[in-house]
Structure formats: C-alpha cells, structure tokens
Design an enzyme around this catalytic site. Structure first.
Site, PDB file in Angstrom:
ATOM      1  N   ASP A   8       0.435  -1.265   0.102  1.00  0.00           N
ATOM      2  CA  ASP A   8       0.057   0.868  -0.293  1.00  0.00           C
ATOM      3  C   ASP A   8       0.334   1.206   0.250  1.00  0.00           C
ATOM      4  OD1 ASP A   8      -2.372  -1.787   0.559  1.00  0.00           O
ATOM      5  OD2 ASP A   8      -2.621  -1.270   2.152  1.00  0.00           O
ATOM      6  N   ASP A 129     -15.421  -2.916  -2.242  1.00  0.00           N
ATOM      7  CA  ASP A 129     -15.053  -2.370  -0.354  1.00  0.00           C
ATOM      8  C   ASP A 129     -16.353  -2.300   0.087  1.00  0.00           C
ATOM      9  OD1 ASP A 129     -12.249  -2.461  -0.909  1.00  0.00           O
ATOM     10  OD2 ASP A 129     -12.292  -0.571  -1.975  1.00  0.00           O
TER      11      ASP A 129
END
Length: 239
Positions: A8, A129
């Site tokens: 990330d 998500d």
C-alpha cells in the site's frame, strides 16, 4: 490459489492502515521498490499494489513509484487506487502494470467501466470494499446504500471477470477474513473472487482455499510475520 502480497503506497512509502483509517498508518518500508523485490525473491508470483493517495485524490499520485516497481520485478503487478478514467488505465498499463483495479468508478461511472472491460477484458478487476455489507468508495471515506452483493451482480452482468472483496472492518486487524460474507458472495456470482482484509494465518488461507476462493491478498500478516510467504506459497501449491 493465487497469493497476492500487498504493498500500500502513501506519500511514496509502503504503509499499512488499520480498518482503512488514514490516521492509523504504520510505515512498513520507506522503499516500496525494495519491498517488491523482497516479495519476489521469497517466491511471490504476483503483487497487489494500492495507491492510497490516489484513492483519495481520484488520480494516481504514486505513478513514478509504481513504474519503478514494474521495472524492478519480473512478476506481474496489479494496481488499484484512484483510477477513474481510460487515460489513467492506459497510463498504468503503459508503464508495465498487468491488471488494473477499479473501485469508486465501478459504482459511479458504469459507462467508463463498460468501455474499460470492452477494451481490456480480463485486465480490468473491480474492487468491492464493504462496511457492514454496504459498498464504501473514495478511499473508504464515503459509504453508499448499495449492498456488496448487488454491486457484484451488476459487475458480473457487465462482463467483469474478477472481483477483489475487502471487508473494511477486518482490514489491518489480523482478525481473520469475513468468511460469511465471502461465502454469500460466492453463492451470488460465478466469477473469480480475491479475498482481502484480516488474513492472519496459514489456517485462514487454507480455509479460503477450501472454499475455492480464487486468490487472497495478504498484507499485515506478512509484515508482522504471522504468515511466512515462502511457507504459504508452498502450502497453496500442495492443496
């Protein structure tokens, strides 16, 4: 089963968040390129990269780092975060990205999604998500009224071949994936599912494998060493 080590990106560094909160970040490696090389040397066959800054801004802000990673490793790289135009998709593919993950755009810009799938087919993945079963967008800051199952069915009908499903409440917690939501999703659609969020142990990975989940993204567990990458790759090859 495919194993996707996660990198990330935030402000050019490799970080981990807790439950998707940007204020709760931990820097895992100041050099994401070095981290990508580490994963490759340990046997990774593909990398999962998220541009966290891009997810907020709506455009790729870590493109130079992503390009460096693609040049530094020989394995495929898939990237998500802030990709909301065909130009952005083309730019990522041009620097060596293998597959592109669309999130917010999949919910709010169906014409873009349809065109991207038409042009790039299996290179387009949709990231769903969810928080409490509802889809979150714009870097997980906004919660919609669309259920994750409903969006997954829409994506399948539009020709999307792969979905990355993340339960935000599990992300970065090492509390185990949301097996129940994944099982329901698997019953609802017939396309490839990649599980993300909460994976903490090889037992978690084995259970996902037993469910015939296509792939699993592993982040914090690799950095905290609750999962050994070489071991989990070996285990999934034997299953």
């Amino acid at each position: 089963m495919e194993i996707f080590p996660a990198i990330d990106l935030k402000e050019g560094r490799c970080v981990r968040l807790y439950q998707g909160e940007f204020s709760k970040e931990t820097v895992m490696n100041e050099d994401p390129v070095a981290q990508a090389i580490i994963f490759e040397k340990l046997g990774a066959e593909i990398l999962h990269i998220v541009d966290l800054d891009g997810a907020i801004a709506g455009e790729s802000l870590n493109l130079p780092v992503i390009e460096k990673i693609c040049k530094a490793v020989r394995i495929p790289v898939q990237v998500g975060g802030g990709i909301r135009s065909l130009v952005a998709v083309e730019k990522l593919l041009s620097v060596g990205v293998e597959k592109v993950i669309l999130g917010t755009a999949a919910l709010y810009d169906k014409s873009f999604l349809e065109e991207a799938v038409r042009l790039y087919k299996e290179k387009i993945i949709v990231g769903i998500d969810a928080k409490n079963g509802f889809v979150a967008t714009r870097g997980w800051l906004d919660l919609s009224e669309i259920s994750y199952i409903s969006l997954a069915k829409q994506m399948e009908s539009l020709g999307v071949q792969t979905i990355v499903f993340t339960d935000i409440s599990k992300d970065g917690t090492l509390a185990g994936p949301n097996f129940e939501q994944l099982a329901l999703l698997q019953k609802s659609v017939g396309i490839r599912l990649i599980a993300s969020g909460g994976v903490a142990s090889i037992q978690d990975v084995k259970k996902l494998n037993d469910m015939n989940i296509y792939g699993v993204i592993i982040g914090k567990a690799l950095y905290e060493k609750t999962i050994d990458l070489e071991e989990v790759l070996q285990v999934t090859k034997l299953c």
